[in-house]
Scaffold this motif. Structure first.
Motif, PDB file in Angstrom:
ATOM      1  N   VAL A  21      -5.704  -6.923   4.840  1.00 47.33           N
ATOM      2  CA  VAL A  21      -4.653  -6.273   4.055  1.00 47.33           C
ATOM      3  C   VAL A  21      -4.785  -6.611   2.563  1.00 47.33           C
ATOM      4  O   VAL A  21      -4.437  -7.779   2.085  1.00 47.33           O
ATOM      5  N   GLU A  26      -1.358   1.249  15.127  1.00 49.85           N
ATOM      6  CA  GLU A  26      -0.161   2.271  14.241  1.00 49.85           C
ATOM      7  C   GLU A  26       1.032   1.231  14.213  1.00 49.85           C
ATOM      8  O   GLU A  26       1.431   1.269  12.960  1.00 49.85           O
ATOM      9  N   ARG A  56       0.118  -1.128  11.380  1.00 51.18           N
ATOM     10  CA  ARG A  56      -0.005  -0.292  10.219  1.00 51.18           C
ATOM     11  C   ARG A  56       1.400  -0.178   9.761  1.00 51.18           C
ATOM     12  O   ARG A  56       1.743  -0.256   8.481  1.00 51.18           O
ATOM     13  N   ALA A  57       2.397   0.152  10.776  1.00 53.76           N
ATOM     14  CA  ALA A  57       3.731   0.465  10.221  1.00 53.76           C
ATOM     15  C   ALA A  57       4.346  -0.739   9.567  1.00 53.76           C
ATOM     16  O   ALA A  57       5.169  -0.620   8.547  1.00 53.76           O
ATOM     17  N   ASP A  87       2.962  -1.834   6.348  1.00 54.61           N
ATOM     18  CA  ASP A  87       3.372  -0.986   5.345  1.00 54.61           C
ATOM     19  C   ASP A  87       5.006  -1.214   5.068  1.00 54.61           C
ATOM     20  O   ASP A  87       5.471  -0.965   3.818  1.00 54.61           O
ATOM     21  N   GLU A  88       5.756  -1.493   5.856  1.00 52.63           N
ATOM     22  CA  GLU A  88       7.147  -1.904   5.766  1.00 52.63           C
ATOM     23  C   GLU A  88       7.123  -3.254   4.867  1.00 52.63           C
ATOM     24  O   GLU A  88       8.320  -3.328   4.038  1.00 52.63           O
ATOM     25  N   ASP A 122      -0.803  -2.089   2.552  1.00 54.03           N
ATOM     26  CA  ASP A 122      -1.628  -0.997   2.996  1.00 54.03           C
ATOM     27  C   ASP A 122      -2.647  -1.679   4.109  1.00 54.03           C
ATOM     28  O   ASP A 122      -3.260  -2.700   3.704  1.00 54.03           O
TER      29      ASP A 122
END
Length: 70
Positions: A10, A55, A58-59, A62-63, A67
């Motif tokens: 990250v 995923e 990843r979400a 992202d939140e 990324d």
């Protein structure tokens, strides 16, 4: 009870606020038991009861405003 630990890249995290944000979002995922952020390495190790869906990770990242690399 066994656990699994996965490490994710990250990039861009640079301060305690970054650590707190990423930790908070990843901890919300079902089964997550621990989150260990390494700012110097730009990585996050997540320990969970079962392997996590990429995923979903990843979400969550992202939140938190970052990324997932890779």
């Amino acid at each position: 009870m066994s656990t699994t630990t996965a490490t994710y890249a990250v990039p861009g995290m640079s301060c305690q606020h970054c650590v707190d944000s990423v930790t908070r979002e990843l901890t919300k995922l079902d089964g997550v038991e621990a989150v260990d952020v390494d700012l110097a390495a730009g990585s996050v190790a997540v320990t969970s009861a079962d392997p996590l869906d990429l995923e979903a990770v990843r979400a969550a990242v992202d939140e938190a405003g970052f990324d997932l690399d890779g």
